[in-house]
Write an enzyme that holds these catalytic residues in place. Structure first.
Site, PDB file in Angstrom:
ATOM      1  CD1 TRP A  43     -88.370 -40.624  42.999  1.00 19.54           C
ATOM      2  CD2 TRP A  43     -87.611 -42.678  42.610  1.00 19.54           C
ATOM      3  NE1 TRP A  43     -88.527 -40.888  41.661  1.00 19.54           N
ATOM      4  CE2 TRP A  43     -88.068 -42.133  41.392  1.00 19.54           C
ATOM      5  CE3 TRP A  43     -87.078 -43.974  42.610  1.00 19.54           C
ATOM      6  CZ2 TRP A  43     -88.012 -42.842  40.190  1.00 19.54           C
ATOM      7  CZ3 TRP A  43     -87.032 -44.674  41.405  1.00 19.54           C
ATOM      8  CH2 TRP A  43     -87.489 -44.098  40.219  1.00 19.54           C
ATOM      9  CG  ASP A  60     -82.505 -39.807  46.093  1.00 18.73           C
ATOM     10  OD1 ASP A  60     -81.935 -39.094  45.241  1.00 18.73           O
ATOM     11  OD2 ASP A  60     -83.373 -40.662  45.798  1.00 18.73           O
ATOM     12  CE  LYS A  98     -84.851 -38.309  37.467  1.00 16.63           C
ATOM     13  NZ  LYS A  98     -84.965 -38.885  38.810  1.00 16.63           N
TER      14      LYS A  98
HETATM   15  C1  LIG Z   1     -85.225 -40.369  39.321  1.00 21.56           C
HETATM   16  C2  LIG Z   1     -85.015 -40.561  40.762  1.00 21.56           C
HETATM   17  C3  LIG Z   1     -84.479 -41.755  41.300  1.00 21.56           C
HETATM   18  C4  LIG Z   1     -84.162 -42.960  40.435  1.00 21.56           C
HETATM   19  O1  LIG Z   1     -82.994 -42.781  39.764  1.00 21.56           O
HETATM   20  P1  LIG Z   1     -82.335 -43.966  38.885  1.00 21.56           P
HETATM   21  O2  LIG Z   1     -81.039 -43.354  38.479  1.00 21.56           O
HETATM   22  O3  LIG Z   1     -83.261 -44.238  37.758  1.00 21.56           O
HETATM   23  O4  LIG Z   1     -82.168 -45.146  39.763  1.00 21.56           O
HETATM   24  C5  LIG Z   1     -84.264 -41.824  42.657  1.00 21.56           C
HETATM   25  N1  LIG Z   1     -84.559 -40.792  43.467  1.00 21.56           N
HETATM   26  C6  LIG Z   1     -85.088 -39.644  42.993  1.00 21.56           C
HETATM   27  C7  LIG Z   1     -85.377 -38.529  43.951  1.00 21.56           C
HETATM   28  C8  LIG Z   1     -85.319 -39.491  41.637  1.00 21.56           C
HETATM   29  O5  LIG Z   1     -85.835 -38.342  41.161  1.00 21.56           O
END
Ligand SMILES: *Cc1c(COP(=O)(O)O)cnc(C)c1O
Length: 355
Positions: free
Chosen positions: A99, A166, A190
């Site tokens: 990511w 993030d 998540k």
């Molecule tokens: C799941 C995840 C993403 C992607 O998220 P989307 O909403 O599907 O774009 C990005 N960063 C991390 C750390 C993730 O766990």
């Protein structure tokens, strides 16, 4: 049979949240209408989004000068919105997983990108510690929890330039010092809500410093000015997020959830460390309390798929590791009860006994 949901995302939500969401779909607030069919500008929904915003501020102790946004597009949309809004010349990235690399790749379309450090050569099994953040960068981007590799930054870094994080998979899992960050964003699926929603916590004064045109929908200022109501926001995921926020508050807030998360993670990591068959993949000091990655030891490799079948038959759902790590991954987000973690451990022990 009771299913234990270890899915990495979309992932487990508190049962109460699912029940209340289902109720709102059938009849929202006793209005005789479904939340699926009311205006996002109705009084009832405005109260929902406002309470969600207030609970974000309360639970994360967000100081003055920040805005909380609820947007579509997931975390991946933020990979481009961040450089679009903040990068004039140069940005710095720490790449600790897939990511993080995807976020960095987007930034390359906007200017010079400095990768301050990467653990790619070690298949992202650790978080690099010795790196220098360039003081002339417009911002420094990190991924605090690497969902795929099971590593996590356990502290809030000091950065000489705006720190962008993030936090898709560890938001609300531990107290954070928000004042150290320029932006914290993530996909909600998540630890917060069903898919379709991203949250953004943004320090208002980091905006307005780039010279390019920013499309209206991608401009953070639009969503700050319109309180996430510039266009129709993801109404149902926001409602579920509100129920999760209420659930977190009723369960003692982030500090209490952090305590429970540490207990759950230690229980599982201890079982892995003391097992004859399984071994963890991440270095101990960087292990995530949200995503626990482990594999079969080389001498038991032949049983890899058999354990997966055995665990699945015992009700363990979603423990297959990501293809880039292999083995197993148990995602044990806030809503995961300790009983489910214990059930997985019992399952591992039973399998060991039989082999
Ligand atoms: C799941 C995840 C993403 C992607 O998220 P989307 O909403 O599907 O774009 C990005 N960063 C991390 C750390 C993730 O766990």
């Amino acid at each position: 049979m009771k299913k234990h949901n270890f899915s990495a995302g979309p992932s487990i939500l508190a049962h109460e949240v699912i029940e209340k969401t289902a109720q709102a779909v059938l009849d929202f607030n006793g209005s005789g209408l479904s939340i699926l069919e009311i205006s996002h500008r109705s009084k009832d929904f405005e109260a929902v989004i406002e309470e969600a915003r207030q609970l974000f501020i309360e639970l994360l102790e967000i100081p003055e000068g920040y805005s909380v946004l609820f947007l579509g597009g997931g975390a991946s949309m933020q990979f481009c919105m961040v450089p679009f809004n903040l990068m004039e010349k140069k940005a710095a990235y720490l790449t600790t997983g897939v990511w993080a690399s995807k976020a960095m790749k987007e930034a390359k379309g906007f200017g010079e990108v400095v990768e301050v450090a990467s653990s790619k050569d070690a298949n992202y099994t650790f978080i690099p510690k010795d790196f220098v953040i360039p003081t002339d960068a417009d911002y420094f981007h990190i991924t605090t929890n690497n969902t795929i590799y099971g590593t996590e930054l356990h502290t809030d870094l000091d950065s000489p330039v705006p720190l962008i994080a993030d936090m898709s998979s560890d938001i609300f899992s531990r107290p954070i010092d928000i004042s150290k960050y320029g932006i914290i964003y993530g996909g909600a699926q998540k630890n917060l809500a069903p898919a379709g929603l991203a949250f953004v916590i943004i320090k208002n004064d980091i905006l307005g410093k780039v010279s390019r045109y920013i499309p209206t929908m991608l401009n953070y200022q639009t969503h700050i000015n319109e309180a996430s109501m510039f266009n129709t926001p993801p109404v149902l995921p926001i409602y579920s997020a509100l129920e999760t926020l209420r659930w977190m508050k009723a369960n003692g807030g982030v500090a209490e959830l952090n305590k429970r998360n540490i207990v759950k993670a230690e229980l599982l990591y201890n079982a892995i460390d003391n097992s004859k068959m399984f071994v963890g993949t991440a270095v101990k000091e960087d292990r995530s309390i949200m995503n626990v990655c482990f594999v079969m030891k080389p001498e038991y490799k032949e049983f890899e798929s058999e354990f997966l079948k055995f665990a699945t038959a015992a009700g363990m759902d979603g423990i297959k590791g990501h293809r880039s790590v292999g083995g197993y991954r148990a995602s044990i987000y806030n809503a995961m009860p300790i009983e489910s973690v214990q059930a997985l451990i019992d399952c591992m022990n039973e399998f060991e006994k039989q082999h």
